[in-house]
Design a protein around this motif. Structure first.
Motif, mmCIF file in Angstrom:
data_model
loop_
_atom_site.group_PDB
_atom_site.id
_atom_site.type_symbol
_atom_site.label_atom_id
_atom_site.label_comp_id
_atom_site.label_asym_id
_atom_site.label_seq_id
_atom_site.Cartn_x
_atom_site.Cartn_y
_atom_site.Cartn_z
ATOM 1 N N ARG A 1 -7.755 -8.300 -0.203
ATOM 2 C CA ARG A 1 -8.394 -7.323 -0.577
ATOM 3 C C ARG A 1 -8.965 -7.114 1.084
ATOM 4 O O ARG A 1 -8.244 -5.757 1.502
ATOM 5 C CB ARG A 1 -9.151 -6.654 -1.577
ATOM 6 C CG ARG A 1 -8.016 -6.528 -2.822
ATOM 7 C CD ARG A 1 -9.000 -6.350 -3.581
ATOM 8 N NE ARG A 1 -8.106 -6.383 -4.876
ATOM 9 C CZ ARG A 1 -7.991 -5.818 -6.188
ATOM 10 N NH1 ARG A 1 -7.275 -4.482 -4.744
ATOM 11 N NH2 ARG A 1 -7.039 -5.944 -6.655
ATOM 12 N N ASP B 1 -8.284 -4.239 3.745
ATOM 13 C CA ASP B 1 -9.455 -3.206 4.098
ATOM 14 C C ASP B 1 -9.610 -2.955 5.313
ATOM 15 O O ASP B 1 -9.792 -1.973 6.308
ATOM 16 C CB ASP B 1 -10.359 -3.609 2.820
ATOM 17 C CG ASP B 1 -10.561 -3.003 2.029
ATOM 18 O OD1 ASP B 1 -9.459 -2.206 1.214
ATOM 19 O OD2 ASP B 1 -11.100 -3.212 1.063
ATOM 20 N N GLU C 1 -7.406 3.332 5.110
ATOM 21 C CA GLU C 1 -7.291 4.760 4.953
ATOM 22 C C GLU C 1 -6.297 4.464 3.445
ATOM 23 O O GLU C 1 -5.562 5.751 2.956
ATOM 24 C CB GLU C 1 -6.893 5.645 5.999
ATOM 25 C CG GLU C 1 -5.607 5.155 6.439
ATOM 26 C CD GLU C 1 -5.140 3.956 7.485
ATOM 27 O OE1 GLU C 1 -4.144 3.358 8.083
ATOM 28 O OE2 GLU C 1 -7.019 3.713 8.148
ATOM 29 N N ASP C 2 -5.331 3.540 3.709
ATOM 30 C CA ASP C 2 -4.031 2.945 2.766
ATOM 31 C C ASP C 2 -4.860 2.647 1.551
ATOM 32 O O ASP C 2 -5.466 2.475 0.966
ATOM 33 C CB ASP C 2 -3.448 1.961 3.147
ATOM 34 C CG ASP C 2 -2.233 1.574 4.380
ATOM 35 O OD1 ASP C 2 -2.894 2.942 4.885
ATOM 36 O OD2 ASP C 2 -1.490 1.233 4.667
ATOM 37 N N GLU C 3 -3.755 3.259 0.272
ATOM 38 C CA GLU C 3 -4.649 2.945 -1.084
ATOM 39 C C GLU C 3 -3.632 2.139 -1.393
ATOM 40 O O GLU C 3 -2.450 1.262 -1.178
ATOM 41 C CB GLU C 3 -3.682 4.116 -1.768
ATOM 42 C CG GLU C 3 -4.124 4.146 -3.209
ATOM 43 C CD GLU C 3 -3.681 5.100 -4.154
ATOM 44 O OE1 GLU C 3 -3.394 5.476 -5.290
ATOM 45 O OE2 GLU C 3 -2.858 6.404 -3.452
ATOM 46 N N LEU C 4 -4.436 0.799 -2.349
ATOM 47 C CA LEU C 4 -3.629 0.008 -2.633
ATOM 48 C C LEU C 4 -2.487 0.342 -3.826
ATOM 49 O O LEU C 4 -2.807 0.353 -4.757
ATOM 50 C CB LEU C 4 -4.695 -1.041 -3.141
ATOM 51 C CG LEU C 4 -3.916 -3.004 -3.559
ATOM 52 C CD1 LEU C 4 -3.531 -3.632 -2.134
ATOM 53 C CD2 LEU C 4 -4.930 -3.393 -4.140
ATOM 54 N N LEU C 5 -1.531 -0.131 -3.638
ATOM 55 C CA LEU C 5 -0.567 -0.557 -4.866
ATOM 56 C C LEU C 5 -0.165 -1.533 -5.582
ATOM 57 O O LEU C 5 0.181 -1.333 -7.303
ATOM 58 C CB LEU C 5 1.417 0.421 -4.886
ATOM 59 C CG LEU C 5 0.196 1.441 -3.653
ATOM 60 C CD1 LEU C 5 2.017 2.274 -3.372
ATOM 61 C CD2 LEU C 5 0.043 2.779 -4.523
ATOM 62 N N THR D 1 1.441 -1.067 0.145
ATOM 63 C CA THR D 1 -0.058 -0.418 -0.597
ATOM 64 C C THR D 1 0.780 1.225 0.140
ATOM 65 O O THR D 1 1.841 0.763 -0.439
ATOM 66 C CB THR D 1 -0.667 -0.322 1.916
ATOM 67 O OG1 THR D 1 -0.274 0.622 2.627
ATOM 68 C CG2 THR D 1 -1.645 -1.433 0.926
ATOM 69 N N ASP D 2 0.551 2.597 -0.140
ATOM 70 C CA ASP D 2 1.166 3.293 0.064
ATOM 71 C C ASP D 2 2.038 3.615 1.575
ATOM 72 O O ASP D 2 2.419 4.361 1.595
ATOM 73 C CB ASP D 2 0.382 4.821 -0.121
ATOM 74 C CG ASP D 2 -0.567 4.875 0.819
ATOM 75 O OD1 ASP D 2 -1.204 4.206 1.320
ATOM 76 O OD2 ASP D 2 -1.421 6.034 0.789
#
Length: 108
Positions: free
Chosen positions: A24, A28, A33-37, A8-9
């Motif tokens: 996923r 979650d 709050e993390d964006e999956l990269l 994640t970010d």
């Protein structure tokens, strides 16, 4: 159950999950709050973190890392570890003894 490496970010997560959707869901729930990269299904039931990727390959920066490596190579034999440490660093016996003994206390 497959092993997934999820970046994640803000985190790198290693988890077992039945499929990508379940992996996923783990992210979650734990870090909403993390964006999956990136998500990678690992081919085996183990994982490795490259020290090079983390910038930990310069052994001259951390004498403790060298002492722990010497202890590991000597299977915990203090005298042999001191000898290996001296060969690796070029320091005298007293410095090597202190480095090895302090790492033995920390549980290397």
């Amino acid at each position: 159950m497959p092993l997934f490496e999820i970046e994640t970010d803000a985190h790198i997560i290693i988890t077992w999950a039945d499929d990508e959707a379940a992996a996923r869901e783990v992210v979650d729930e734990a870090y909403p709050e993390d964006e999956l990269l990136r998500m990678t299904k690992r081919p085996r039931n183990s994982w490795v973190i490259s020290k090079g990727a983390l910038g930990l390959t310069d052994r001259t920066l951390d004498p403790c890392m060298i002492a722990r490596d010497c202890l590991s190579k000597s299977a915990g034999d203090k005298v042999n570890a001191i000898r290996l440490y001296r060969m690796e660093t070029g320091c005298d016996v007293d410095q090597a003894r202190r480095a090895i003994e302090s790492n033995m206390v920390m549980g290397w």
